[in-house]
Write a protein that holds these residues in place. Sequence first.
Motif, PDB file in Angstrom:
ATOM      1  N   ASP A  85       9.331 -36.078 -19.183  1.00 38.51           N
ATOM      2  CA  ASP A  85       9.256 -37.288 -18.657  1.00 38.51           C
ATOM      3  C   ASP A  85       7.841 -37.662 -18.896  1.00 38.51           C
ATOM      4  N   ALA A  86       7.591 -38.985 -18.791  1.00 41.54           N
ATOM      5  CA  ALA A  86       6.200 -39.342 -19.041  1.00 41.54           C
ATOM      6  C   ALA A  86       4.901 -38.805 -18.089  1.00 41.54           C
ATOM      7  N   TYR A  87       5.583 -38.474 -16.921  1.00 44.40           N
ATOM      8  CA  TYR A  87       4.673 -37.763 -15.837  1.00 44.40           C
ATOM      9  C   TYR A  87       3.982 -36.712 -16.430  1.00 44.40           C
ATOM     10  N   SER A  88       4.531 -36.082 -17.392  1.00 44.92           N
ATOM     11  CA  SER A  88       3.898 -34.935 -18.069  1.00 44.92           C
ATOM     12  C   SER A  88       2.488 -35.043 -18.832  1.00 44.92           C
ATOM     13  N   LEU A  89       2.161 -36.430 -19.081  1.00 42.03           N
ATOM     14  CA  LEU A  89       1.271 -36.711 -19.722  1.00 42.03           C
ATOM     15  C   LEU A  89       0.005 -36.685 -18.946  1.00 42.03           C
ATOM     16  N   VAL A  90       0.082 -36.320 -17.649  1.00 42.98           N
ATOM     17  CA  VAL A  90      -0.976 -35.944 -16.915  1.00 42.98           C
ATOM     18  C   VAL A  90      -1.556 -34.894 -17.058  1.00 42.98           C
ATOM     19  N   ILE A  91      -1.040 -34.184 -18.143  1.00 42.73           N
ATOM     20  CA  ILE A  91      -1.852 -32.985 -18.803  1.00 42.73           C
ATOM     21  C   ILE A  91      -2.884 -33.205 -19.433  1.00 42.73           C
ATOM     22  N   LEU A  92      -3.314 -34.636 -19.880  1.00 39.77           N
ATOM     23  CA  LEU A  92      -4.297 -35.049 -20.353  1.00 39.77           C
ATOM     24  C   LEU A  92      -5.613 -34.933 -19.647  1.00 39.77           C
ATOM     25  N   ILE A  93      -5.438 -34.729 -18.304  1.00 37.60           N
ATOM     26  CA  ILE A  93      -6.544 -34.607 -17.442  1.00 37.60           C
ATOM     27  C   ILE A  93      -7.200 -33.314 -17.683  1.00 37.60           C
ATOM     28  N   ALA A  94      -6.818 -32.381 -18.322  1.00 34.64           N
ATOM     29  CA  ALA A  94      -7.263 -31.127 -18.833  1.00 34.64           C
ATOM     30  C   ALA A  94      -8.126 -31.151 -20.107  1.00 34.64           C
ATOM     31  N   LEU A  95      -7.632 -32.353 -20.784  1.00 39.60           N
ATOM     32  CA  LEU A  95      -8.197 -32.437 -22.303  1.00 39.60           C
ATOM     33  C   LEU A  95      -9.807 -32.487 -22.338  1.00 39.60           C
ATOM     34  N   PRO A  96     -10.313 -32.817 -21.416  1.00 37.01           N
ATOM     35  CA  PRO A  96     -12.265 -33.060 -21.470  1.00 37.01           C
ATOM     36  C   PRO A  96     -12.368 -31.431 -21.331  1.00 37.01           C
ATOM     37  N   TYR A  97     -11.793 -30.726 -20.503  1.00 38.19           N
ATOM     38  CA  TYR A  97     -12.076 -29.251 -20.445  1.00 38.19           C
ATOM     39  C   TYR A  97     -11.871 -28.644 -21.851  1.00 38.19           C
ATOM     40  N   ILE A 103      -1.048 -25.140 -14.617  1.00 40.42           N
ATOM     41  CA  ILE A 103      -0.871 -25.771 -13.114  1.00 40.42           C
ATOM     42  C   ILE A 103      -0.511 -27.163 -13.368  1.00 40.42           C
ATOM     43  N   ILE A 104      -1.160 -27.888 -14.273  1.00 40.53           N
ATOM     44  CA  ILE A 104      -1.000 -29.453 -14.231  1.00 40.53           C
ATOM     45  C   ILE A 104       0.400 -29.520 -14.721  1.00 40.53           C
ATOM     46  N   LEU A 105       0.756 -28.783 -15.813  1.00 46.07           N
ATOM     47  CA  LEU A 105       2.181 -29.020 -16.491  1.00 46.07           C
ATOM     48  C   LEU A 105       3.341 -28.591 -15.369  1.00 46.07           C
ATOM     49  N   ILE A 106       3.258 -27.631 -14.695  1.00 46.72           N
ATOM     50  CA  ILE A 106       4.394 -27.302 -13.594  1.00 46.72           C
ATOM     51  C   ILE A 106       4.224 -28.351 -12.506  1.00 46.72           C
ATOM     52  N   PHE A 107       3.129 -28.751 -12.101  1.00 49.05           N
ATOM     53  CA  PHE A 107       3.060 -30.006 -10.947  1.00 49.05           C
ATOM     54  C   PHE A 107       3.878 -30.879 -11.652  1.00 49.05           C
ATOM     55  N   SER A 108       3.370 -31.407 -12.822  1.00 47.04           N
ATOM     56  CA  SER A 108       4.100 -32.780 -13.407  1.00 47.04           C
ATOM     57  C   SER A 108       5.390 -32.520 -13.687  1.00 47.04           C
ATOM     58  N   LEU A 109       6.022 -31.337 -13.818  1.00 46.10           N
ATOM     59  CA  LEU A 109       7.480 -31.144 -14.008  1.00 46.10           C
ATOM     60  C   LEU A 109       8.079 -31.044 -12.629  1.00 46.10           C
ATOM     61  N   ILE A 120       1.593 -31.480 -28.630  1.00 46.25           N
ATOM     62  CA  ILE A 120       3.131 -31.198 -28.417  1.00 46.25           C
ATOM     63  C   ILE A 120       3.613 -31.752 -27.355  1.00 46.25           C
ATOM     64  N   ILE A 121       2.837 -31.611 -26.102  1.00 45.60           N
ATOM     65  CA  ILE A 121       3.130 -32.231 -24.720  1.00 45.60           C
ATOM     66  C   ILE A 121       3.337 -33.762 -25.234  1.00 45.60           C
ATOM     67  N   ILE A 122       2.459 -34.542 -25.927  1.00 45.33           N
ATOM     68  CA  ILE A 122       2.422 -35.804 -25.967  1.00 45.33           C
ATOM     69  C   ILE A 122       4.022 -36.200 -26.953  1.00 45.33           C
ATOM     70  N   ILE A 123       4.196 -35.486 -27.854  1.00 49.72           N
ATOM     71  CA  ILE A 123       5.351 -35.645 -28.762  1.00 49.72           C
ATOM     72  C   ILE A 123       6.726 -35.409 -27.809  1.00 49.72           C
ATOM     73  N   LEU A 124       6.706 -34.705 -27.037  1.00 50.93           N
ATOM     74  CA  LEU A 124       7.755 -34.181 -26.206  1.00 50.93           C
ATOM     75  C   LEU A 124       8.008 -35.338 -25.301  1.00 50.93           C
ATOM     76  N   CYS A 125       6.999 -36.004 -24.767  1.00 49.90           N
ATOM     77  CA  CYS A 125       7.138 -37.022 -24.007  1.00 49.90           C
ATOM     78  C   CYS A 125       7.598 -38.324 -24.570  1.00 49.90           C
ATOM     79  N   ILE A 126       7.015 -38.563 -25.867  1.00 46.59           N
ATOM     80  CA  ILE A 126       7.655 -39.588 -26.861  1.00 46.59           C
ATOM     81  C   ILE A 126       9.009 -39.650 -26.941  1.00 46.59           C
ATOM     82  N   ILE A 127       9.621 -38.437 -27.384  1.00 52.30           N
ATOM     83  CA  ILE A 127      10.777 -38.126 -27.766  1.00 52.30           C
ATOM     84  C   ILE A 127      11.919 -37.985 -26.489  1.00 52.30           C
ATOM     85  N   HIS A 128      11.235 -38.175 -25.109  1.00 56.21           N
ATOM     86  CA  HIS A 128      11.916 -38.081 -23.872  1.00 56.21           C
ATOM     87  C   HIS A 128      12.452 -36.713 -23.771  1.00 56.21           C
ATOM     88  N   LEU A 129      11.987 -35.595 -24.206  1.00 54.03           N
ATOM     89  CA  LEU A 129      12.310 -34.160 -23.578  1.00 54.03           C
ATOM     90  C   LEU A 129      11.635 -33.923 -22.557  1.00 54.03           C
TER      91      LEU A 129
END
Length: 309
Positions: free
Chosen positions: A259-271, A300-306, A248-257
């Motif tokens: 910013d692309a900075y929020s893709l940093v959330i993928l850092i947590a994906l391996p966890y 935390i990552i999402l808030i920081f990216s925002l 959902i975060i990826i999609i929201l970045c694609i449709i520009h709701l």
Amino acid sequence: MILPNSYCIMIRFSLNGLRGNISKLLITTRPWSFLMTIVSVSVGTVLAYKQGVFDIITYLLTLLGCIFAHASANVLNDYFDTLYGIDNPDSPTAKYRPHPIFSKFLTLNTLLIYAIILIVPAIIIGLYLTLIKGLLVLYLAVLGLILGISYSGIYKLKHYGLGEITVFIIWGPLMVLGAYYTQLQQVAIGPLLVSIPIGLLVSSVLLANNIRDIEFDKKSGIITVATILGRNRSINLLAIMLLTSYLIIIILCIIHLLDAYSLVILIALPYALKLISIFKRSVPEDADPKIANHVLLFGIILIFSLIIT
């Protein structure tokens, strides 16, 4: 005046007893769970900040009101589960944390009184924010209160497979959109959509708890999503909920709701992938804390990216 030594000893024991009682009252509220409330309220507030509005007093009041409501709901959950005979000294919840009744912190009646005391500040804050911010605050707060009481109380929602959806609504749309509204006095589709992954992740904590407790819940006659689906399908659902939050975060970045900075959330994906692997091998005893740690990391990552955009 110098007090006699015996009086000094009495005072010291009294203070130690007071600190001990305060600690017991605090533990009874399950304060570690408040981190999820902090995430939900903070995400909504930061989304308002991105629109150029941030009032720290409003944020702190909103957060404090939600934490008091959360604390009251936790205490009520123990009260009703004990009253209905779900909780007992051998139940999983009494093994994995200090239960206020079976640890002899409080009696059943005082537990109910404590829950009522905790909800009072939340009601006062809610009414104040309603007066200065608008009626929508009251509507959201009342809905949250009804769902909180109904979770294990009046309608026993969690006993009929509705626990996860209840948690999703409260920690997702209600808190995120509510925090956003108290700042801007308006609603928007963006915060509502962002609230979906937050709600999914918080409800995944309950799902993990219920997966661990499948056998106990079956014996107690409790219907949960986990008892309905069974262990393997419930773990698959848990994986879907975790991974969908990232999607959902990826999609929201694609449709520009977002910013692309929020893709940093993928850092947590391996966890998240590691957690899925752990659950597929064997459901851990600390199932819910493990998933809760992921919620905190994601938040935390999402808030920081925002904030940085």
